[in-house]
Design a protein around this motif. Structure first.
Motif, PDB file in Angstrom:
ATOM      1  N   SER A  20       0.812  -1.206   0.000  1.00  0.00           N
ATOM      2  CA  SER A  20       0.000   0.000   0.000  1.00  0.00           C
ATOM      3  C   SER A  20       0.845   1.255   0.000  1.00  0.00           C
ATOM      4  N   ASN A  21       2.110   1.137  -0.387  1.00  0.00           N
ATOM      5  CA  ASN A  21       3.003   2.276  -0.273  1.00  0.00           C
ATOM      6  C   ASN A  21       3.158   3.069  -1.562  1.00  0.00           C
ATOM      7  N   ASN A  22       2.462   2.682  -2.628  1.00  0.00           N
ATOM      8  CA  ASN A  22       2.664   3.396  -3.881  1.00  0.00           C
ATOM      9  C   ASN A  22       1.357   3.853  -4.488  1.00  0.00           C
ATOM     10  N   THR A  23       0.370   4.174  -3.641  1.00  0.00           N
ATOM     11  CA  THR A  23      -0.954   4.497  -4.135  1.00  0.00           C
ATOM     12  C   THR A  23      -1.242   5.979  -4.173  1.00  0.00           C
ATOM     13  N   ARG A  24      -0.400   6.802  -3.625  1.00  0.00           N
ATOM     14  CA  ARG A  24      -0.697   8.225  -3.543  1.00  0.00           C
ATOM     15  C   ARG A  24       0.079   9.068  -4.561  1.00  0.00           C
ATOM     16  N   GLY A  25       1.114   8.524  -5.143  1.00  0.00           N
ATOM     17  CA  GLY A  25       1.835   9.290  -6.129  1.00  0.00           C
ATOM     18  C   GLY A  25       2.898  10.204  -5.559  1.00  0.00           C
ATOM     19  N   ASP A  26       2.998  10.315  -4.270  1.00  0.00           N
ATOM     20  CA  ASP A  26       4.031  11.135  -3.653  1.00  0.00           C
ATOM     21  C   ASP A  26       5.348  10.373  -3.696  1.00  0.00           C
ATOM     22  N   PRO A  27       6.428  11.016  -4.187  1.00  0.00           N
ATOM     23  CA  PRO A  27       7.699  10.281  -4.291  1.00  0.00           C
ATOM     24  C   PRO A  27       8.188   9.742  -2.973  1.00  0.00           C
ATOM     25  N   ASN A  80       6.571   0.121   7.928  1.00  0.00           N
ATOM     26  CA  ASN A  80       6.289   0.351   6.513  1.00  0.00           C
ATOM     27  C   ASN A  80       5.091  -0.471   6.033  1.00  0.00           C
ATOM     28  N   GLU A  81       4.789  -1.544   6.736  1.00  0.00           N
ATOM     29  CA  GLU A  81       3.692  -2.432   6.338  1.00  0.00           C
ATOM     30  C   GLU A  81       2.307  -1.868   6.645  1.00  0.00           C
ATOM     31  N   LEU A  82       2.261  -0.807   7.437  1.00  0.00           N
ATOM     32  CA  LEU A  82       0.971  -0.288   7.897  1.00  0.00           C
ATOM     33  C   LEU A  82       0.190   0.323   6.736  1.00  0.00           C
ATOM     34  N   ASP A  83      -1.069  -0.036   6.632  1.00  0.00           N
ATOM     35  CA  ASP A  83      -1.940   0.573   5.630  1.00  0.00           C
ATOM     36  C   ASP A  83      -3.303   0.840   6.245  1.00  0.00           C
ATOM     37  N   GLY A  84      -4.217   1.358   5.448  1.00  0.00           N
ATOM     38  CA  GLY A  84      -5.527   1.751   5.968  1.00  0.00           C
ATOM     39  C   GLY A  84      -6.292   0.612   6.602  1.00  0.00           C
ATOM     40  N   ARG A  85      -6.269  -0.559   5.969  1.00  0.00           N
ATOM     41  CA  ARG A  85      -7.002  -1.702   6.518  1.00  0.00           C
ATOM     42  C   ARG A  85      -6.402  -2.170   7.833  1.00  0.00           C
ATOM     43  N   ARG A 118      -4.242   8.863  14.960  1.00  0.00           N
ATOM     44  CA  ARG A 118      -4.128   9.732  13.773  1.00  0.00           C
ATOM     45  C   ARG A 118      -2.908  10.642  13.879  1.00  0.00           C
ATOM     46  N   LYS A 119      -2.693  11.237  15.058  1.00  0.00           N
ATOM     47  CA  LYS A 119      -1.537  12.104  15.273  1.00  0.00           C
ATOM     48  C   LYS A 119      -0.235  11.317  15.106  1.00  0.00           C
ATOM     49  N   PHE A 120      -0.218  10.107  15.647  1.00  0.00           N
ATOM     50  CA  PHE A 120       0.971   9.268  15.568  1.00  0.00           C
ATOM     51  C   PHE A 120       1.290   8.906  14.116  1.00  0.00           C
ATOM     52  N   VAL A 121       0.283   8.498  13.368  1.00  0.00           N
ATOM     53  CA  VAL A 121       0.501   8.115  11.973  1.00  0.00           C
ATOM     54  C   VAL A 121       0.953   9.325  11.159  1.00  0.00           C
ATOM     55  N   GLU A 122       0.374  10.486  11.440  1.00  0.00           N
ATOM     56  CA  GLU A 122       0.785  11.703  10.739  1.00  0.00           C
ATOM     57  C   GLU A 122       2.269  12.003  11.002  1.00  0.00           C
ATOM     58  N   TYR A 123       2.705  11.808  12.248  1.00  0.00           N
ATOM     59  CA  TYR A 123       4.121  11.989  12.571  1.00  0.00           C
ATOM     60  C   TYR A 123       4.976  10.973  11.813  1.00  0.00           C
ATOM     61  N   CYS A 124       4.505   9.737  11.763  1.00  0.00           N
ATOM     62  CA  CYS A 124       5.265   8.683  11.093  1.00  0.00           C
ATOM     63  C   CYS A 124       5.481   8.996   9.614  1.00  0.00           C
ATOM     64  N   GLU A 125       4.577   9.732   9.008  1.00  0.00           N
ATOM     65  CA  GLU A 125       4.768  10.142   7.614  1.00  0.00           C
ATOM     66  C   GLU A 125       5.997  11.029   7.469  1.00  0.00           C
ATOM     67  N   LEU A 134      -1.382   8.723   4.748  1.00  0.00           N
ATOM     68  CA  LEU A 134      -2.065   7.592   5.396  1.00  0.00           C
ATOM     69  C   LEU A 134      -2.957   8.062   6.536  1.00  0.00           C
ATOM     70  N   HIS A 135      -2.529   9.098   7.267  1.00  0.00           N
ATOM     71  CA  HIS A 135      -3.334   9.560   8.400  1.00  0.00           C
ATOM     72  C   HIS A 135      -4.691  10.067   7.955  1.00  0.00           C
ATOM     73  N   GLU A 136      -4.808  10.513   6.700  1.00  0.00           N
ATOM     74  CA  GLU A 136      -6.083  11.026   6.205  1.00  0.00           C
ATOM     75  C   GLU A 136      -7.116   9.914   6.061  1.00  0.00           C
ATOM     76  N   GLN A 137      -6.671   8.674   6.047  1.00  0.00           N
ATOM     77  CA  GLN A 137      -7.606   7.548   5.960  1.00  0.00           C
ATOM     78  C   GLN A 137      -8.198   7.178   7.325  1.00  0.00           C
ATOM     79  N   ILE A 138      -7.699   7.835   8.377  1.00  0.00           N
ATOM     80  CA  ILE A 138      -8.293   7.639   9.706  1.00  0.00           C
ATOM     81  C   ILE A 138      -9.341   8.722   9.879  1.00  0.00           C
ATOM     82  N   LEU A 139     -10.572   8.385   9.636  1.00  0.00           N
ATOM     83  CA  LEU A 139     -11.641   9.374   9.633  1.00  0.00           C
ATOM     84  C   LEU A 139     -11.907   9.896  11.046  1.00  0.00           C
ATOM     85  N   PRO A 140     -12.193  11.189  11.181  1.00  0.00           N
ATOM     86  CA  PRO A 140     -12.513  11.742  12.510  1.00  0.00           C
ATOM     87  C   PRO A 140     -13.699  11.023  13.125  1.00  0.00           C
TER      88      PRO A 140
END
Length: 368
Positions: A20-27, A80-85, A118-125, A134-140
């Motif tokens: 799930s690491n190549n789905t957003r297009g960000d290098p 690195n294995e973490l994804d939305g699911r 969500r905060k943690f995943v955003e930091y991990c980015e 990825l953090h955007e996939q954690i809905l409020p």
């Protein structure tokens, strides 16, 4: 018919780190650097150590401890294995399987866990541990207004009954002083624990709360929680002085301070204060009937399921002050809680009680 792999509650996690690491297009999403979940958590907590109050930092640490436990259970060794699911599986596990004292996290607690994740995943980015966005996939998580209001509180009548019992049969004991100060001021347990003997001024009938993080006694809102609290109730000053003179265990903490509430080891732990509240709010502690385990004695009544927690005592005190028509701004200053939070989380008055209070206040203003 969907396959089992489509079930968001299925906790099996694939081992392909590129899944799930190549789905957003960000290098940056294709240049992830391996890191273990535990190490990422430590980096995150270190990064936030000066941003969060100590109590909030502890909440983040506790929440993310569950996350690292879950990653160990499902075999995620590289973040690195973490994804939305995977995140959805974790949050479901956290809400439904991880709690030990309840069947499911309360809505407010679940929201807290999701927000921290969500905060943690955003930091991990930012450290190239997970793909960007990825953090955007954690809905409020939206909490219904009805769930925002905590309707659990210990009625002031019951608080007074417990306090009077302790004043009669355990005068000037540590438990008596804990309940005296909780009933008098609605203190949080962190504030109560932070008090030193020197913070008590019997001549002026006050206690001063100070923010002293360097010696491990922070306050909820840092320096914003510092305040002078008047001791209004008859007998409070005398009981405190009697406790200091006769019952307090003479001890200093590791910083050379003289805690007001002590054990043989120094300053009381938060758990000691909680156990005092749990024990004495059990009906059996005062000789009433209780439906808990027959093998439970009064000394371990803190384990009773019918007791109250310190927050319920605080809510009961705040609601009592409001019912006695103390202006909400005064309650806010005394109890260190904003008016908006009081209205949402602490005001246990009925709709008609709030209406009558408003009407009386308006009538008094118009009469002037």
């Amino acid at each position: 018919m969907s396959s089992k792999d489509d079930d968001p509650n299925d906790r099996r996690v694939g081992s392909d780190p590129n899944r799930s690491n190549n789905t957003r297009g960000d290098p940056r999403s294709t240049n992830l650097k391996p890191i273990s979940p535990a190490e990422a958590v430590e980096w995150y907590l270190h990064r936030r150590r000066n941003e969060l109050a100590s109590s909030s930092l502890k909440t983040h640490r506790s929440s993310l401890r569950h996350f690292t436990k879950w990653t160990e259970q499902v075999g995620i060794e590289n973040l690195n294995e973490l994804d939305g699911r995977a995140i959805q599986r974790y949050l479901t596990w956290r809400a439904e399987e991880a709690p030990t004292s309840v069947d499911h996290l309360a809505p407010k607690s679940e929201k807290t866990q999701i927000d921290i994740t969500r905060k943690f995943v955003e930091y991990c980015e930012t450290i190239d541990a997970v793909r960007v966005g990825l953090h955007e996939q954690i809905l409020p998580f939206r909490v219904k207004e009805a769930d925002e209001v905590r309707d659990e509180m210990l009625d002031m009548g019951r608080i007074s009954e417990i306090h009077n019992y302790l004043e009669t049969y355990h005068y000037a004991s540590r438990d008596h002083i804990i309940w005296t100060l909780l009933a008098e001021s609605g203190f949080r347990i962190g504030a109560l624990r932070s008090l030193d003997v020197q913070d008590f001024d019997p001549d002026n009938r006050t206690l001063r709360l100070r923010y002293r993080p360097e010696s491990e006694t922070s306050l909820k809102n840092d320096r914003g929680s510092e305040r002078l609290v008047g001791l209004i109730r008859d007998g409070t000053v005398e009981a405190l002085q009697a406790y200091i003179d006769d019952q307090r265990v003479s001890a200093t903490d590791e910083y050379g301070r003289e805690p007001l509430l002590t054990t043989r080891n120094g300053r009381v732990a938060r758990s000691t204060i909680r156990k005092s509240v749990y024990r004495w709010s059990c009906p059996q502690a005062l000789g009433d009937e209780c439906d808990h385990d027959d093998s439970m004695t009064s000394s371990d009544a803190w384990r009773c399921g019918n007791n109250a927690c310190p927050h319920m005592v605080r809510a009961g005190v705040i609601t009592y002050l409001l019912r006695e028509d103390v202006p909400i701004d005064y309650v806010s200053d005394r109890c260190d809680v904003s008016p908006s939070v009081i209205r949402t989380h602490y005001d246990g008055r009925s709709e008609s009680e709030r209406m009558e209070a408003r009407s009386q206040a308006i009538a008094e203003q118009l009469a002037n």
